[in-house]
Design an enzyme around this catalytic site. Sequence first.
Site, PDB file in Angstrom:
ATOM      1  N   ARG A   1      45.745  26.743  47.141  1.00  0.00           N
ATOM      2  CA  ARG A   1      44.267  26.953  47.056  1.00  0.00           C
ATOM      3  C   ARG A   1      43.703  26.203  45.767  1.00  0.00           C
ATOM      4  NH1 ARG A   1      42.365  32.136  49.981  1.00  0.00           N
ATOM      5  NH2 ARG A   1      40.380  31.007  49.955  1.00  0.00           N
TER       6      ARG A   1
ATOM      7  N   HIS B   1      52.221  21.476  46.740  1.00  0.00           N
ATOM      8  CA  HIS B   1      51.473  22.442  46.006  1.00  0.00           C
ATOM      9  C   HIS B   1      52.250  22.881  44.645  1.00  0.00           C
ATOM     10  CE1 HIS B   1      48.895  22.503  49.469  1.00  0.00           C
ATOM     11  NE2 HIS B   1      49.882  22.981  50.124  1.00  0.00           N
TER      12      HIS B   1
ATOM     13  N   PRO C   1      46.661  38.013  43.225  1.00  0.00           N
ATOM     14  CA  PRO C   1      47.433  38.563  42.050  1.00  0.00           C
ATOM     15  C   PRO C   1      46.696  39.560  41.230  1.00  0.00           C
ATOM     16  CG  PRO C   1      48.103  36.508  42.309  1.00  0.00           C
ATOM     17  CD  PRO C   1      46.820  36.561  43.331  1.00  0.00           C
ATOM     18  N   GLU C   2      46.958  40.722  41.197  1.00  0.00           N
ATOM     19  CA  GLU C   2      46.066  41.451  40.234  1.00  0.00           C
ATOM     20  C   GLU C   2      47.303  41.912  38.950  1.00  0.00           C
ATOM     21  OE1 GLU C   2      44.275  44.911  42.319  1.00  0.00           O
ATOM     22  OE2 GLU C   2      44.275  43.565  43.911  1.00  0.00           O
TER      23      GLU C   2
ATOM     24  N   ARG D   1      25.140  55.392  36.391  1.00  0.00           N
ATOM     25  CA  ARG D   1      25.393  53.905  37.315  1.00  0.00           C
ATOM     26  C   ARG D   1      25.174  54.233  38.847  1.00  0.00           C
ATOM     27  NH1 ARG D   1      27.927  49.095  34.883  1.00  0.00           N
ATOM     28  NH2 ARG D   1      28.455  49.992  32.762  1.00  0.00           N
TER      29      ARG D   1
END
Length: 277
Positions: free
Chosen positions: A115, A96, A2-3, A158
Amino acid sequence: MPELPEVESLRRILVRSAVGRTIVKVRVGEKRLRQSVASDFAANIIGRRIVKLSRRAKYLIVELDGDHVMLVHLGMSGSLTHRQAGFRVDDFDPRHDHLEFLLDDDTRLVYNDPRRFGLIRLVERAALTSTAELKGLGPEPLSREFSAGYLAAKARGRTAAIKNVIMDQRIVAGIGNIYASEILFRAGVRPTRRAGRVTRGEIEKIAAATPLILRAAIGSNGTTFRSYRDSRGQPGRFADRLRVYGREGEPCFTCSTPIRNIVVGQRASFYCPKCQR
Ligand SMILES: [Zn+2]
């Protein structure tokens, strides 16, 4: 994983069902998440009312009445669902379901995480912005602070790949592998380009593509990968709109060139060799 769009979608859905509700009971199953759930966790939130849900980067912030807020990170595979009595979604495995919050209307918020890389912990409200997880984060990509001028200043000189720069949470918060790939496709910039060599015009395209991609993804409740589901257990719909992510070897929707996948900063990175320069 998830973002920002997945967490923001979750926040918007939970606002309707959880804000204003009081937590009457907490069941802690498996304590061993990224950090162990604190032993006084349940005692500190029972009887607390959820007054607001906010978000910072990929963190959901559950603001409670009293002195604490609950910081939630979904890790790789976590989900927080609002379940009615008798809720059944076969995608969830009760083994879970690690944390369960019973609310005063008999519905439940359930944290499921196969997880167990997720994080749930209480933070004192006054210490929130200086807490380890949130301090040092860059601006929100949907805020006015994130602009072409800002990104150009961060990219200047950079040698790191531009994709790594826009995924660097200290530079801009909440963008991960999926949306970085999609933003760079939309901007026409290869993920491997050295950030300091990306032109000002290209930086402007990246800064403009960022909110467009993120807002479209929020509007689709994010992207489904593996176990991520939105708060009602529904998969996000943005997977149908991905242009490069996960499409190695498939034809580019713009020019039909096969999409390539190369490793940048140990992450799979998808791009079109013709549309992205
Ligand atoms: Zn193309």
